[in-house]
Design an enzyme around this catalytic site. Structure first.
Site, PDB file in Angstrom:
ATOM      1  CD1 TRP A 102       3.808  -2.205  -1.540  1.00  8.27           C
ATOM      2  CD2 TRP A 102       4.051  -1.474   0.839  1.00  8.27           C
ATOM      3  NE1 TRP A 102       2.376  -1.418  -0.694  1.00  8.27           N
ATOM      4  CE2 TRP A 102       2.639  -1.217   0.902  1.00  8.27           C
ATOM      5  CE3 TRP A 102       4.263  -1.232   1.823  1.00  8.27           C
ATOM      6  CZ2 TRP A 102       1.530  -0.591   1.337  1.00  8.27           C
ATOM      7  CZ3 TRP A 102       3.304  -0.664   2.594  1.00  8.27           C
ATOM      8  CH2 TRP A 102       2.472  -0.008   2.563  1.00  8.27           C
ATOM      9  CG  ASP A 172       5.824  -7.758   1.920  1.00 12.68           C
ATOM     10  OD1 ASP A 172       5.060  -7.968   1.671  1.00 12.68           O
ATOM     11  OD2 ASP A 172       6.217  -6.521   1.965  1.00 12.68           O
ATOM     12  CE  LYS A 196      -2.601  -4.844   0.575  1.00 16.25           C
ATOM     13  NZ  LYS A 196      -1.318  -4.455   1.002  1.00 16.25           N
TER      14      LYS A 196
HETATM   15  C1  LIG Z   1       0.338  -3.384   1.657  1.00 16.74           C
HETATM   16  C2  LIG Z   1       1.518  -3.747   1.425  1.00 16.74           C
HETATM   17  C3  LIG Z   1       2.043  -3.951   2.834  1.00 16.74           C
HETATM   18  C4  LIG Z   1       2.226  -3.246   4.066  1.00 16.74           C
HETATM   19  O1  LIG Z   1       0.642  -3.974   4.643  1.00 16.74           O
HETATM   20  P1  LIG Z   1      -0.046  -3.172   6.346  1.00 16.74           P
HETATM   21  O2  LIG Z   1      -1.031  -4.642   6.585  1.00 16.74           O
HETATM   22  O3  LIG Z   1      -0.550  -2.116   5.721  1.00 16.74           O
HETATM   23  O4  LIG Z   1       1.454  -3.362   7.562  1.00 16.74           O
HETATM   24  C5  LIG Z   1       3.622  -3.880   2.712  1.00 16.74           C
HETATM   25  N1  LIG Z   1       3.864  -5.224   1.773  1.00 16.74           N
HETATM   26  C6  LIG Z   1       2.949  -4.554   0.723  1.00 16.74           C
HETATM   27  C7  LIG Z   1       3.734  -5.025  -1.050  1.00 16.74           C
HETATM   28  C8  LIG Z   1       1.787  -4.691   0.845  1.00 16.74           C
HETATM   29  O5  LIG Z   1       1.296  -5.038  -0.295  1.00 16.74           O
END
Ligand SMILES: *Cc1c(COP(=O)(O)O)cnc(C)c1O
Length: 359
Positions: A102, A172, A196
């Protein structure tokens, strides 16, 4: 009807109580005679849902008033672009830590808007560790330092906030927000997709210190302009109203569980017992450095890859599903977010040891 224990990394399992409330409210939300899906986002009824969503979120994370909270669309992926667009503020460099897939995606997108200084990377270690702080090379002319607090695919989690050499921290937190206590004031901006650990897919939260948004970078699309979104209360266009409502139900559930503090205690317990079971096993292993193992996503492998399929089938027979590892890592991965009951983890451990006895 029987529900499984779903270890999916995202979209992921939701608290059963939340689904039941949604079911109860489906046709008629609080005597409105309609579903939340059918309400105007400008109406009084939906406004009360939106206000409660923000105030519960602020309460759960103790967010100070100097920070704005946005509920946006486009996922964390959208934020990979929105962050540099909004935060560069005339600067041309941003520093990024690369600790997994990511991080890499965030870096790739940011490169469209600025020079990215990769201050540290664990790529050559196969993203199984976080480089020692003393080896980081942060460019102090950067507009910010970006990192990924939990690498959902690699199972690597920062156990402490990184020292950013005075730069604004941008993080993030898609896969570990609300799983542990954090001090908001130590961050410039936090973003996270909801699918998540906060609800269904479709909403992305952004927590941003308002004074960082001095000047908007010229010519950016209005939809990703934080200042424009702040002004409109995240309703620059029609928001995904039903998803806001569902995220709100998850937050209410979280409050009833005792909030983030209580959840952190449970998360530590769930993760430690699972790692312990993996570590004592002679057929399973986890390759991540012990200092940065994720509490949320636990990848594990079998020394004998040929046993992956039989193990996954055995687990599924026992009602434990979506345990396949990400295609880039292989093996297995158990995502054990807030909504995964401790009993699900206990059953997984039992299932692993039973499989080991028969193999
Ligand atoms: C799932 C995830 C993303 C991407 O999320 P989207 O909603 O599909 O854009 C980005 N960063 C992390 C750490 C993730 O777990």
């Amino acid at each position: 009807m029987s529900r499984v224990y779903n270890f999916s990394a995202g979209p992921s399992t939701l608290p059963e109580a939340v689904l039941q409330t949604a079911q109860r409210d489906m046709l008629d939300w609080q005597d409105s005679g309609m579903s939340v899906m059918e309400m105007s986002h400008r109406g009084k009824q939906f406004s009360s849902i939106a206000e409660k969503l923000e105030s519960d979120f602020r309460q759960l994370l103790s967010i100070p008033s100097s920070y704005k909270v946005l509920f946006l669309q486009g996922g964390a992926t959208g934020q990979f672009a929105a962050v540099p667009m909004n935060l560069l503020q005339g600067k041309t460099v941003a520093s990024y830590l690369s600790t997994g897939l990511w991080s890499e995606k965030a870096i790739k997108e940011a490169k469209k808007y600025c020079t990215v200084n990769v201050a540290a990377s664990s790529e050559t270690q196969g993203f199984t560790s976080i480089p020692e702080r003393s080896t980081w090379d942060i460019d102090t002319n950067s507009a910010y330092l970006h990192y990924t607090s939990n690498e959902t695919i690699n199972g690597v989690e920062f156990q402490e906030r990184p020292d950013s050499s005075g730069l604004q921290l941008v993080v993030d937190m898609s896969s570990n927000i609300l799983s542990r206590e954090i001090d908001i004031e130590k961050y410039g901006l936090i973003y996270a997709g909801t699918q998540k650990n906060m609800g269904p897919a479709g909403v992305t939260v952004v927590i941003v210190r308002e004074d960082l948004l001095g000047e908007t970078m010229g010519g950016i699309p209005t939809i990703v302009d934080y200042k424009a979104q702040i002004k409109s209360g995240s309703m620059l266009n029609t928001p995904p109203t039903y998803n806001w409502y569902l995220v709100g139900l998850v937050l209410e559930w979280l409050k009833n569980q005792g909030g983030v503090k209580a959840m952190e205690v449970i998360n530590i317990r769930k993760a430690s017992k699972l790692y312990q079971a993996i570590d004592v096993s002679s057929i399973f292993y986890n390759a991540v450095d012990i200092n940065c193992r994720s509490r949320m996503n636990v990848p594990f492998s079998l020394h004998d890859d040929a046993l992956n399929k039989p193990f996954l089938a055995f687990a599924a027979d026992n009602g434990l599903v979506t345990l396949e590892g990400h295609r880039s890592v292989g093996g297995m991965r158990a995502s054990i977010y807030n909504a995964m009951p401790e009993q699900g983890v206990d059953m997984l451990i039992e299932c692993m040891s039973e499989f080991e006895r028969s193999h």
